[in-house]
Design a protein around this motif. Structure first.
Motif, PDB file in Angstrom:
ATOM      1  N   GLN A   1       0.834  -1.199   0.000  1.00  0.00           N
ATOM      2  CA  GLN A   1       0.000   0.000   0.000  1.00  0.00           C
ATOM      3  C   GLN A   1       0.868   1.249   0.000  1.00  0.00           C
ATOM      4  O   GLN A   1       0.555   2.225  -0.683  1.00  0.00           O
ATOM      5  CB  GLN A   1      -0.924   0.010   1.230  1.00  0.00           C
TER       6      GLN A   1
ATOM      7  N   SER B   1       0.121   7.180   2.563  1.00  0.00           N
ATOM      8  CA  SER B   1      -0.261   5.790   2.819  1.00  0.00           C
ATOM      9  C   SER B   1      -1.445   5.730   3.781  1.00  0.00           C
ATOM     10  O   SER B   1      -2.308   4.855   3.658  1.00  0.00           O
ATOM     11  CB  SER B   1       0.925   4.975   3.338  1.00  0.00           C
TER      12      SER B   1
ATOM     13  N   SER C   1      -4.931   3.876   2.862  1.00  0.00           N
ATOM     14  CA  SER C   1      -5.407   2.827   3.756  1.00  0.00           C
ATOM     15  C   SER C   1      -6.823   3.113   4.251  1.00  0.00           C
ATOM     16  O   SER C   1      -7.701   2.239   4.206  1.00  0.00           O
ATOM     17  CB  SER C   1      -4.456   2.678   4.947  1.00  0.00           C
TER      18      SER C   1
END
Length: 99
Positions: free
Chosen positions: A24, A35, A39
């Motif tokens: 990710q 990130s 997420s």
């Protein structure tokens, strides 16, 4: 007001990371997102603009598709050129051997 997420885009993002064997964090960097934002978006808990994230992802996939199409065209032209060259060499060899 509840946010609306595009499940197909979430699935496409997850599939891209799997097929390209990237994390990710790596994917987030590719699409210019943090990130944490990626997420929380994938978990449908993003507090910011879902539309902005989805625009960013959609643009990435559009560019990725265009790059793949260009690479395929290049490969086709390369193969065609190789076949043409092989054909010309075959003709030259034929005529060198008395035709």
């Amino acid at each position: 007001m509840e946010k609306t997420y595009n499940p197909a885009l979430i699935q496409r993002t997850q599939r891209y990371m799997e097929t390209h064997s990237i994390s990710q964090n790596q994917f987030a960097a590719k699409v210019n997102l943090s990130s944490a934002a990626l997420s929380s978006y994938l978990n449908q808990k993003y507090k910011g603009s879902v539309e902005a994230v989805e625009r960013q992802l959609s643009e990435f996939f559009k560019l990725d598709e265009e790059a793949e199409a260009a690479a395929e065209k290049t490969a086709i032209v390369t193969v065609a050129a190789s076949l043409l060259c092989a054909g010309v060499k075959c003709i030259v060899k034929h005529f060198k051997n008395g035709g």
